[in-house]
Motif scaffolding. Structure first.
Motif, mmCIF file in Angstrom:
data_model
loop_
_atom_site.group_PDB
_atom_site.id
_atom_site.type_symbol
_atom_site.label_atom_id
_atom_site.label_comp_id
_atom_site.label_asym_id
_atom_site.label_seq_id
_atom_site.Cartn_x
_atom_site.Cartn_y
_atom_site.Cartn_z
ATOM 1 N N PRO A 1 19.957 45.809 -5.472
ATOM 2 C CA PRO A 1 20.059 44.724 -4.501
ATOM 3 C C PRO A 1 20.369 43.410 -5.198
ATOM 4 N N PHE B 1 20.688 39.249 -4.610
ATOM 5 C CA PHE B 1 20.555 38.049 -3.787
ATOM 6 C C PHE B 1 20.629 36.833 -4.710
ATOM 7 N N GLU C 1 22.437 36.240 -7.573
ATOM 8 C CA GLU C 1 22.226 36.614 -8.974
ATOM 9 C C GLU C 1 23.487 36.395 -9.802
ATOM 10 N N ASP D 1 22.908 41.018 -0.604
ATOM 11 C CA ASP D 1 21.989 40.716 0.486
ATOM 12 C C ASP D 1 22.154 39.267 0.952
ATOM 13 N N ASN E 1 20.876 37.499 4.852
ATOM 14 C CA ASN E 1 19.800 37.987 3.996
ATOM 15 C C ASN E 1 18.763 38.797 4.795
ATOM 16 N N GLN F 1 14.950 42.471 0.096
ATOM 17 C CA GLN F 1 15.180 43.473 -0.946
ATOM 18 C C GLN F 1 15.072 44.906 -0.435
ATOM 19 N N ALA G 1 18.194 43.258 -10.196
ATOM 20 C CA ALA G 1 19.406 42.732 -10.820
ATOM 21 C C ALA G 1 19.117 41.682 -11.880
ATOM 22 N N ASP G 2 17.891 41.213 -11.967
ATOM 23 C CA ASP G 2 17.610 40.065 -12.838
ATOM 24 C C ASP G 2 17.268 40.482 -14.267
ATOM 25 N N GLN H 1 14.878 42.191 -15.334
ATOM 26 C CA GLN H 1 13.462 42.376 -15.658
ATOM 27 C C GLN H 1 13.211 43.860 -15.931
ATOM 28 N N ARG I 1 1.118 36.054 -10.385
ATOM 29 C CA ARG I 1 1.729 37.280 -9.870
ATOM 30 C C ARG I 1 0.996 38.514 -10.395
ATOM 31 N N ARG J 1 12.573 37.252 -16.287
ATOM 32 C CA ARG J 1 13.813 37.097 -15.547
ATOM 33 C C ARG J 1 14.876 36.470 -16.445
ATOM 34 N N SER K 1 12.699 33.612 -9.266
ATOM 35 C CA SER K 1 12.251 34.702 -8.408
ATOM 36 C C SER K 1 12.563 34.372 -6.954
ATOM 37 N N LYS K 2 12.976 35.392 -6.195
ATOM 38 C CA LYS K 2 13.357 35.166 -4.805
ATOM 39 C C LYS K 2 12.155 35.244 -3.869
ATOM 40 N N ARG L 1 6.613 34.779 1.295
ATOM 41 C CA ARG L 1 7.318 36.070 1.330
ATOM 42 C C ARG L 1 6.471 37.167 0.713
HETATM 43 N N1 UDP Z 1 16.475 40.509 -3.698
HETATM 44 C C1 UDP Z 1 17.247 40.794 -2.591
HETATM 45 N N2 UDP Z 1 16.974 40.171 -1.417
HETATM 46 C C2 UDP Z 1 15.962 39.256 -1.304
HETATM 47 C C3 UDP Z 1 15.163 38.992 -2.426
HETATM 48 C C4 UDP Z 1 15.436 39.640 -3.622
HETATM 49 O O1 UDP Z 1 18.151 41.619 -2.645
HETATM 50 O O2 UDP Z 1 15.795 38.724 -0.223
HETATM 51 C C5 UDP Z 1 16.760 41.193 -4.972
HETATM 52 C C6 UDP Z 1 16.992 40.279 -6.160
HETATM 53 O O3 UDP Z 1 18.341 39.882 -6.248
HETATM 54 C C7 UDP Z 1 16.584 41.145 -7.323
HETATM 55 C C8 UDP Z 1 15.460 41.974 -6.736
HETATM 56 O O4 UDP Z 1 15.635 41.949 -5.330
HETATM 57 O O5 UDP Z 1 17.618 42.011 -7.726
HETATM 58 C C9 UDP Z 1 14.085 41.447 -7.131
HETATM 59 O O6 UDP Z 1 13.958 40.092 -6.807
HETATM 60 P P1 UDP Z 1 13.176 39.061 -7.731
HETATM 61 O O7 UDP Z 1 13.518 39.269 -9.158
HETATM 62 O O8 UDP Z 1 13.394 37.694 -7.197
HETATM 63 O O9 UDP Z 1 11.676 39.491 -7.454
HETATM 64 P P2 UDP Z 1 10.457 39.460 -8.487
HETATM 65 O O10 UDP Z 1 10.943 40.022 -9.791
HETATM 66 O O11 UDP Z 1 10.063 38.039 -8.598
HETATM 67 O O12 UDP Z 1 9.439 40.327 -7.834
#
Ligand code: UDP
Ligand code: MG
Length: 319
Positions: A13, A15, A17, A46, A74, A77, A98-99, A101, A134, A202, A207-208, A213
């Motif tokens: 996914p 969003f 990136e 997304d 949007n 995820q 995608a980030d 991590q 987190r 990241r 972070s999204k 959320r």
């Molecule tokens: N993502 C998405 N839609 C959203 C939020 C996040 O597709 O509304 C994707 C984002 O691009 C990434 C993955 O979900 O590939 C995880 O998001 P993020 O790294 O922000 O989350 P975290 O690592 O903070 O849990």
């Protein structure tokens, strides 16, 4: 041209990136080539507001086996991953963020485990590189989830995971809108494995997930897999009312023994009791509201997401 099914599907996914896609694609492609299986990579845009879609198209132009699903806005995820699942045709389906991590270099480990006969390969993030807030939240959530679902996993939040085709099909056939994929998968799988994977901070961007959320996602998780909180609510209500009755009797007895003076002072105690009751009631209403809100959005039967367009080249798979 003959279209054969790939062995591996990778679902990612996206969003906003734009700064991560190129590095991710490069590393992913290297890993996939080294593994030597046929594969497809499905990116779900997304509703990104930045250049993500253009960069994805550029990557697709020079690489085979890439599909891009573009959402019209949007949807989150999990909806994005679902769209990828529906489109995937591999025997083993891997999801990742995608980030960066989740290092793509860990994919072969997951595939190997899947080939040993496990249907869902969950992962535990070693030395997790997220904020302390987190990590604490996740610790509590993981414990609660393990209790509610009765599936003992250490980490439910890591999206670097692998699923067998049959599990992906089952997940796609479940029509609820607000759901949490890693937990949904556990409810269908008989053979599950949990392995350790590396975790990085990241790469670029932020972070999204805002706190709101995250809370909303947590309620999705809780309400869609159990009515246990509702049951707890009933017990809590019962306990509070019994305590209330006991306290009433106590106050009455004290009034008779100690006289009017004492009772007047007790007014403030009554306030405290009142606040307690009102508080519990609001808690209960809030929780009921969460369920009802979700029931409402489920009965409307709106689509989970709307696809604007799908970009894929003729040759479906890559070697
Ligand atoms: N993502 C998405 N839609 C959203 C939020 C996040 O597709 O509304 C994707 C984002 O691009 C990434 C993955 O979900 O590939 C995880 O998001 P993020 O790294 O922000 O989350 P975290 O690592 O903070 O849990
Ligand atoms: Mg992340």
């Amino acid at each position: 041209m003959e279209t054969r099914k790939p062995y591996l599907s990778v679902v990612i996914p996206i969003f906003n990136e734009e700064d991560n896609i190129m590095e991710l694609s490069g590393r992913l492609k290297k890993v996939m080539t080294e593994m030597g299986h046929t594969y497809e990579i499905i990116f779900i845009d997304d509703g990104s507001m930045d250049n993500s879609l253009d960069i994805l198209k550029q990557f697709q132009a020079v690489t085979s086996g890439i599909t891009i699903i573009e959402f019209n806005r949007n949807y989150g995820q999990h909806a994005a991953v679902f769209a990828g699942f529906e489109r995937s045709s591999g025997e083993i389906v891997v999801t990742l963020d995608a980030d960066l991590q989740n290092p793509p270099e860990e994919i072969p480990k997951l595939v190997k485990k899947a080939e040993e006969g496990f249907e869902v390969i969950a992962t535990v993030r070693m030395k997790r590189k997220d904020s302390i807030f987190r990590r604490c939240a996740s610790y509590i959530i993981n414990r609660i989830t393990a209790k509610i679902t009765g599936v003992k996993l250490k980490d439910y939040g890591c999206m670097l995971r692998a699923y067998r085709k049959n599990i992906v099909k089952l997940m796609c056939s479940s029509k609820e809108i607000s759901t949490f994929i890693p937990v949904l998968a556990t409810s269908y799988a008989k053979h599950m494995a949990e392995i350790e994977v590396k975790h990085d901070s990241r790469n670029e961007g932020e972070s999204k997930y805002s706190i709101m959320r995250l809370i909303s996602l947590q309620f999705d998780l809780m309400t869609s897999f159990s009515i246990w909180p509702l049951r707890m609510l009933m017990f809590l209500g019962l306990a509070v009312s019994l305590a209330g009755v006991g306290f009433g009797i106590f106050l009455f007895a004290m009034r008779i023994i100690m006289g009017v003076e004492w009772a007047v002072n007790g007014v403030f105690t009554l306030f405290a009791v009142l606040f307690f009751f009102v508080g519990t009631q609001f808690l209960a209403f809030g929780l009921l509201g969460e369920y009802i809100g979700r029931i409402y959005s489920e009965v409307r039967r709106r689509p989970r997401f709307v696809i604007e367009s799908i970009y894929s080249r003729k040759e479906e798979i890559s070697y």
